[in-house]
Design a protein around this motif. Sequence first.
Motif, short mmCIF file in Angstrom:
data_model
loop_
_atom_site.label_atom_id
_atom_site.label_comp_id
_atom_site.label_asym_id
_atom_site.label_seq_id
_atom_site.Cartn_x
_atom_site.Cartn_y
_atom_site.Cartn_z
N THR A 75 0.79 -1.15 0.13
CA THR A 75 -0.01 -0.19 -0.12
C THR A 75 0.96 1.23 -0.14
O THR A 75 0.47 2.27 -0.57
CB THR A 75 -1.12 0.18 1.47
N LYS A 76 1.83 1.11 0.66
CA LYS A 76 2.92 1.99 0.70
C LYS A 76 3.88 2.31 -0.31
O LYS A 76 4.77 3.27 -0.42
CB LYS A 76 3.45 2.29 2.16
N LYS A 77 4.08 1.22 -1.13
CA LYS A 77 5.15 0.87 -2.04
C LYS A 77 6.54 1.26 -1.47
O LYS A 77 7.17 2.00 -1.98
CB LYS A 77 5.04 1.97 -3.19
N MET A 78 6.70 0.50 -0.35
CA MET A 78 7.91 0.50 0.57
C MET A 78 8.25 -0.76 0.51
O MET A 78 7.77 -2.05 0.67
CB MET A 78 7.61 1.08 1.73
N VAL A 79 9.61 -0.98 0.48
CA VAL A 79 10.42 -2.29 0.55
C VAL A 79 11.56 -1.95 1.87
O VAL A 79 12.00 -0.84 1.68
CB VAL A 79 11.16 -2.76 -0.57
N TYR A 80 11.38 -3.10 2.60
CA TYR A 80 12.47 -2.76 3.91
C TYR A 80 13.50 -4.20 3.89
O TYR A 80 13.14 -5.37 3.47
CB TYR A 80 11.54 -3.02 5.21
N LEU A 81 14.80 -3.73 4.47
CA LEU A 81 15.58 -4.80 4.75
C LEU A 81 16.01 -4.58 6.20
O LEU A 81 16.73 -3.68 6.50
CB LEU A 81 16.85 -4.75 3.97
N GLN A 82 15.70 -5.43 7.06
CA GLN A 82 15.99 -5.59 8.39
C GLN A 82 17.18 -6.42 8.45
O GLN A 82 17.44 -7.67 8.05
CB GLN A 82 14.76 -6.24 9.42
N MET A 83 18.16 -5.81 9.11
CA MET A 83 19.62 -6.25 8.98
C MET A 83 20.07 -6.44 10.48
O MET A 83 20.07 -5.55 11.48
CB MET A 83 20.69 -5.43 8.35
N ASN A 84 20.25 -7.83 10.91
CA ASN A 84 20.52 -8.36 12.52
C ASN A 84 21.88 -8.69 12.34
O ASN A 84 22.41 -9.24 11.46
CB ASN A 84 19.42 -8.87 13.08
N SER A 85 22.47 -8.70 13.56
CA SER A 85 23.71 -9.37 13.57
C SER A 85 24.98 -9.07 12.62
O SER A 85 25.59 -9.79 12.09
CB SER A 85 23.44 -10.96 13.61
N LEU A 86 24.97 -7.69 12.37
CA LEU A 86 25.75 -7.13 11.60
C LEU A 86 27.22 -7.45 11.69
O LEU A 86 27.58 -7.53 12.80
CB LEU A 86 25.41 -5.48 11.18
N LYS A 87 27.87 -7.64 10.50
CA LYS A 87 29.34 -7.92 10.62
C LYS A 87 30.00 -6.86 9.78
O LYS A 87 29.47 -6.21 8.81
CB LYS A 87 29.60 -9.45 9.79
N PRO A 88 31.42 -7.00 10.21
CA PRO A 88 32.13 -5.98 9.13
C PRO A 88 32.09 -5.95 7.84
O PRO A 88 32.25 -5.07 6.98
CB PRO A 88 33.53 -6.04 9.82
N GLU A 89 31.97 -7.26 7.58
CA GLU A 89 31.98 -7.52 5.93
C GLU A 89 30.69 -7.25 5.49
O GLU A 89 30.36 -7.33 4.31
CB GLU A 89 32.27 -9.05 5.79
N ASP A 90 29.79 -6.90 6.17
CA ASP A 90 28.41 -6.17 5.65
C ASP A 90 28.63 -4.70 5.14
O ASP A 90 27.66 -4.13 4.78
CB ASP A 90 27.28 -6.30 6.72
N THR A 91 29.84 -4.28 5.30
CA THR A 91 30.19 -2.77 5.01
C THR A 91 30.05 -2.77 3.76
O THR A 91 30.71 -3.43 2.83
CB THR A 91 31.41 -2.29 5.69
N ALA A 92 29.03 -1.91 3.19
CA ALA A 92 28.88 -1.45 1.73
C ALA A 92 27.80 -0.37 1.57
O ALA A 92 27.14 0.07 2.32
CB ALA A 92 28.28 -2.97 1.13
N VAL A 93 27.66 -0.03 0.18
CA VAL A 93 26.77 0.70 -0.14
C VAL A 93 25.81 -0.12 -0.48
O VAL A 93 25.56 -0.94 -1.57
CB VAL A 93 27.18 1.81 -1.09
N TYR A 94 24.36 0.09 -0.15
CA TYR A 94 23.29 -0.74 -0.41
C TYR A 94 22.24 -0.07 -1.34
O TYR A 94 21.97 1.01 -1.00
CB TYR A 94 22.36 -1.22 1.00
N TYR A 95 22.00 -0.73 -2.36
CA TYR A 95 21.20 -0.21 -3.21
C TYR A 95 19.58 -0.69 -3.46
O TYR A 95 19.66 -2.14 -3.39
CB TYR A 95 21.59 -0.35 -4.57
#
Length: 120
Positions: A75-95
């Motif tokens: 309805t809101k035309k939204m997409v979400y990404l819940q990111m838990n237990s983040l690690k240093p290797e998750d460092t990046a630009v997210y598109y």
Amino acid sequence: QEPLVASGGGLVQPGGSLRLSCAASGFTADYYGIGWFRQAPGKEREGVSCIKIHDGSTVYADSVKGRFTISRDNTKKMVYLQMNSLKPEDTAVYYCATDTRGPKCDYNYWGQGTQVTVSS
């Protein structure tokens, strides 16, 4: 209006959480998949997660399975990404990105990214 607008990035400590949001209300073309990819400096683009529109099924990269969750608010035309237990290797630009060619999550449109930095 930008077609795909990602937000929610930031600096977080290892083990922490972030929730990315993508506003897709400005994207007027039909698409078969919507989700996220990331790119770190000096590395190739990596598909992170995707929702296939025709059946709502989700796809995750092995590197994020069990830690990240993708969701969509139609309805809101939204997409979400819940990111838990983040690690240093998750460092990046997210598109935030879409696949307008078929339900393979082979993204061919994306907007400006949001930086995620995981560091102590």
